[in-house]
Design a protein around this motif. Structure first.
Motif, PDB file in Angstrom:
ATOM      1  N   THR A 256      41.886  42.638  54.115  1.00  0.00           N
ATOM      2  CA  THR A 256      43.347  42.748  54.279  1.00  0.00           C
ATOM      3  C   THR A 256      43.759  42.371  55.688  1.00  0.00           C
ATOM      4  O   THR A 256      44.734  41.633  55.884  1.00  0.00           O
ATOM      5  N   GLU A 257      43.026  42.871  56.687  1.00  0.00           N
ATOM      6  CA  GLU A 257      43.348  42.547  58.079  1.00  0.00           C
ATOM      7  C   GLU A 257      43.235  41.050  58.338  1.00  0.00           C
ATOM      8  O   GLU A 257      44.089  40.459  59.017  1.00  0.00           O
ATOM      9  N   TYR A 258      42.196  40.445  57.814  1.00  0.00           N
ATOM     10  CA  TYR A 258      41.999  39.004  58.026  1.00  0.00           C
ATOM     11  C   TYR A 258      43.134  38.204  57.370  1.00  0.00           C
ATOM     12  O   TYR A 258      43.674  37.269  57.977  1.00  0.00           O
TER      13      TYR A 258
ATOM     14  N   MET B 109      33.444  34.469  51.174  1.00  0.00           N
ATOM     15  CA  MET B 109      32.170  34.268  50.484  1.00  0.00           C
ATOM     16  C   MET B 109      31.032  35.045  51.138  1.00  0.00           C
ATOM     17  O   MET B 109      29.976  35.219  50.543  1.00  0.00           O
ATOM     18  N   GLY B 110      31.232  35.531  52.384  1.00  0.00           N
ATOM     19  CA  GLY B 110      30.179  36.267  53.062  1.00  0.00           C
ATOM     20  C   GLY B 110      29.790  37.523  52.307  1.00  0.00           C
ATOM     21  O   GLY B 110      28.611  37.740  51.991  1.00  0.00           O
ATOM     22  N   ASP B 111      30.771  38.367  52.025  1.00  0.00           N
ATOM     23  CA  ASP B 111      30.522  39.611  51.286  1.00  0.00           C
ATOM     24  C   ASP B 111      31.271  39.634  49.963  1.00  0.00           C
ATOM     25  O   ASP B 111      31.462  40.698  49.379  1.00  0.00           O
ATOM     26  N   ARG B 112      31.717  38.445  49.521  1.00  0.00           N
ATOM     27  CA  ARG B 112      32.422  38.297  48.239  1.00  0.00           C
ATOM     28  C   ARG B 112      33.638  39.229  48.154  1.00  0.00           C
ATOM     29  O   ARG B 112      33.806  40.015  47.217  1.00  0.00           O
ATOM     30  N   ASN B 113      34.472  39.139  49.187  1.00  0.00           N
ATOM     31  CA  ASN B 113      35.733  39.878  49.220  1.00  0.00           C
ATOM     32  C   ASN B 113      36.888  38.961  48.861  1.00  0.00           C
ATOM     33  O   ASN B 113      36.801  37.737  49.025  1.00  0.00           O
ATOM     34  N   TRP B 114      37.963  39.559  48.411  1.00  0.00           N
ATOM     35  CA  TRP B 114      39.209  38.829  48.237  1.00  0.00           C
ATOM     36  C   TRP B 114      40.350  39.717  48.721  1.00  0.00           C
ATOM     37  O   TRP B 114      40.218  40.949  48.762  1.00  0.00           O
ATOM     38  N   ALA B 115      41.447  39.100  49.100  1.00  0.00           N
ATOM     39  CA  ALA B 115      42.630  39.861  49.519  1.00  0.00           C
ATOM     40  C   ALA B 115      43.878  39.026  49.280  1.00  0.00           C
ATOM     41  O   ALA B 115      43.852  37.794  49.382  1.00  0.00           O
ATOM     42  N   THR B 116      44.963  39.707  48.960  1.00  0.00           N
ATOM     43  CA  THR B 116      46.263  39.074  48.813  1.00  0.00           C
ATOM     44  C   THR B 116      47.204  39.683  49.847  1.00  0.00           C
ATOM     45  O   THR B 116      47.277  40.907  49.960  1.00  0.00           O
TER      46      THR B 116
ATOM     47  N   ASP C  18      53.460  45.418  43.211  1.00  0.00           N
ATOM     48  CA  ASP C  18      52.072  45.884  43.043  1.00  0.00           C
ATOM     49  C   ASP C  18      51.564  45.581  41.638  1.00  0.00           C
ATOM     50  O   ASP C  18      50.430  45.119  41.452  1.00  0.00           O
ATOM     51  N   ALA C  19      52.402  45.858  40.642  1.00  0.00           N
ATOM     52  CA  ALA C  19      52.006  45.587  39.255  1.00  0.00           C
ATOM     53  C   ALA C  19      51.831  44.094  39.026  1.00  0.00           C
ATOM     54  O   ALA C  19      50.905  43.659  38.333  1.00  0.00           O
ATOM     55  N   GLY C  20      52.713  43.300  39.611  1.00  0.00           N
ATOM     56  CA  GLY C  20      52.615  41.854  39.467  1.00  0.00           C
ATOM     57  C   GLY C  20      51.366  41.300  40.128  1.00  0.00           C
ATOM     58  O   GLY C  20      50.673  40.441  39.560  1.00  0.00           O
ATOM     59  N   LEU C  21      51.049  41.793  41.328  1.00  0.00           N
ATOM     60  CA  LEU C  21      49.836  41.345  42.013  1.00  0.00           C
ATOM     61  C   LEU C  21      48.595  41.702  41.215  1.00  0.00           C
ATOM     62  O   LEU C  21      47.657  40.904  41.103  1.00  0.00           O
ATOM     63  N   SER C  22      48.578  42.904  40.647  1.00  0.00           N
ATOM     64  CA  SER C  22      47.424  43.319  39.840  1.00  0.00           C
ATOM     65  C   SER C  22      47.233  42.390  38.649  1.00  0.00           C
ATOM     66  O   SER C  22      46.105  42.034  38.289  1.00  0.00           O
ATOM     67  N   TYR C  23      48.340  41.987  38.040  1.00  0.00           N
ATOM     68  CA  TYR C  23      48.293  41.066  36.901  1.00  0.00           C
ATOM     69  C   TYR C  23      47.673  39.725  37.319  1.00  0.00           C
ATOM     70  O   TYR C  23      46.793  39.192  36.640  1.00  0.00           O
TER      71      TYR C  23
ATOM     72  N   HIS D 222      53.622  43.864  55.638  1.00  0.00           N
ATOM     73  CA  HIS D 222      52.993  43.083  54.576  1.00  0.00           C
ATOM     74  C   HIS D 222      52.792  43.942  53.338  1.00  0.00           C
ATOM     75  O   HIS D 222      52.679  45.165  53.423  1.00  0.00           O
ATOM     76  N   GLY D 223      52.744  43.272  52.196  1.00  0.00           N
ATOM     77  CA  GLY D 223      52.276  43.890  50.958  1.00  0.00           C
ATOM     78  C   GLY D 223      50.949  43.251  50.612  1.00  0.00           C
ATOM     79  O   GLY D 223      50.502  42.325  51.275  1.00  0.00           O
ATOM     80  N   GLY D 224      50.326  43.736  49.529  1.00  0.00           N
ATOM     81  CA  GLY D 224      49.094  43.077  49.098  1.00  0.00           C
ATOM     82  C   GLY D 224      48.013  44.041  48.675  1.00  0.00           C
ATOM     83  O   GLY D 224      48.143  45.259  48.823  1.00  0.00           O
ATOM     84  N   HIS D 225      46.940  43.469  48.145  1.00  0.00           N
ATOM     85  CA  HIS D 225      45.782  44.216  47.669  1.00  0.00           C
ATOM     86  C   HIS D 225      44.503  43.546  48.177  1.00  0.00           C
ATOM     87  O   HIS D 225      44.552  42.426  48.720  1.00  0.00           O
ATOM     88  N   SER D 226      43.370  44.204  47.954  1.00  0.00           N
ATOM     89  CA  SER D 226      42.085  43.599  48.265  1.00  0.00           C
ATOM     90  C   SER D 226      41.015  44.172  47.349  1.00  0.00           C
ATOM     91  O   SER D 226      41.226  45.196  46.694  1.00  0.00           O
ATOM     92  N   GLY D 227      39.860  43.498  47.284  1.00  0.00           N
ATOM     93  CA  GLY D 227      38.780  43.959  46.427  1.00  0.00           C
ATOM     94  C   GLY D 227      37.575  43.044  46.556  1.00  0.00           C
ATOM     95  O   GLY D 227      37.491  42.223  47.464  1.00  0.00           O
ATOM     96  N   LYS D 228      36.644  43.201  45.612  1.00  0.00           N
ATOM     97  CA  LYS D 228      35.436  42.383  45.610  1.00  0.00           C
ATOM     98  C   LYS D 228      35.283  41.673  44.266  1.00  0.00           C
ATOM     99  O   LYS D 228      35.839  42.102  43.259  1.00  0.00           O
ATOM    100  N   PHE D 229      34.525  40.595  44.263  1.00  0.00           N
ATOM    101  CA  PHE D 229      34.274  39.867  43.010  1.00  0.00           C
ATOM    102  C   PHE D 229      32.788  39.594  42.851  1.00  0.00           C
ATOM    103  O   PHE D 229      32.013  39.759  43.777  1.00  0.00           O
TER     104      PHE D 229
END
Length: 276
Positions: free
Chosen positions: A80-82, A107-114, A126-131, A269-276
């Protein structure tokens, strides 16, 4: 004479604007950072060109930046910070409120963020981003990066178009997939009908001794029916009640909108993050 001079000056000004305005627009486009930054080299040159063009088209159509960035390292930051810092410090965002959405893949730790900013916080709840993220992560998990980023551009166009109606996609107003639902409904009904038909046919084939009857007399044993009279009298009733404790979270359950946070530059900012 003065009118003639005025006409000549007006004509010259029009010619200058005609010649230089396209140049200024091209210069402004050239100064804008690329909306596809593939540092992790996940895409072919052809895929990069195609996705870049789609992101540019969506961004300029809706006056809201749609950005994809891939990296090999988060350099000690969270995803998220990046993503927030990349948006803020790399010069993204259109309009006075710097509207935009950035999708980061590490790709280093297979993270994603919006990361969303400005008007995009409203357009992408939030609901739209999750979708959207659910669709993207499924592609990322399978290594289908071009498909993920094309999907991102398409969903950005879809969500921004909806937001322009005044009712962004949210908890009680999510995108519908009528064809998919109708297709599977028909398939399920057809399978159920076939199973029921087979079951009924099997049972019917086993009923060899059944003979059709027109009355119910054959099923009654003589002298077996004995009817008596019975009465129930309602006298009174007792009702007890107790207060139901209120859950403090009830007012927030099922709520929509966008959650926000503040980046290192002080921007919201808004947004989410996670791993894949």
């Amino acid at each position: 004479m003065k009118k003639t001079k005025m006409k000549i000056m007006s004509l010259l000004l029009s010619m200058v604007l005609f010649l230089f305005v396209p140049f200024l627009n091209l210069q402004a486009a050239a100064d804008h950072p690329a909306r596809l930054v593939d540092q992790a080299e996940l895409l072919t040159a052809e895929e990069q060109q195609q996705i870049q063009a789609k992101l540019d088209e969506v961004s300029e159509l809706h006056h809201c930046d749609a950005v994809v960035m891939t990296v090999n390292s988060l350099e000690g930051k969270t995803a998220t910070e990046y993503a927030d810092d990349a948006f803020d410090y790399d010069g993204y965002g259109l309009g006075e409120d710097k509207a935009g959405i950035l999708f980061l893949v590490d790709m280093g730790d297979r993270n994603w963020a919006t990361s969303t900013h400005g008007y995009a916080i409203t357009a992408f709840t939030d609901a739209g981003l999750s979708y959207i993220e659910e669709k993207l992560v499924s592609y990322l998990g399978d290594g289908e990066y071009a498909e993920a980023f094309n999907c991102f551009a398409e969903q950005c166009d879809r969500f921004l178009t909806q937001a322009e109606t005044g009712e962004p996609y949210d908890v009680n107003n999510m995108p519908q997939e009528p064809f998919a639902y109708a297709f599977w409904l028909v398939v399920c009904l057809a399978i159920g009908f076939v199973i029921a038909l087979i079951t009924a046919s099997i049972k019917r084939s086993k009923l060899t001794s059944v003979v059709k009857r027109t009355t119910a007399e054959e099923y009654m044993k003589k002298g077996s029916l004995n009817i008596t009279v019975k009465q129930d009298r309602f006298i009174n009733k007792v009702v007890t009640s107790r207060p139901v404790p209120k859950n403090d979270n009830d007012s927030h359950s099922g709520g929509g909108g966008s959650s926000t946070h503040v980046s290192s530059s002080g921007e919201v900012h808004g947004g989410h993050s996670g791993k894949f």
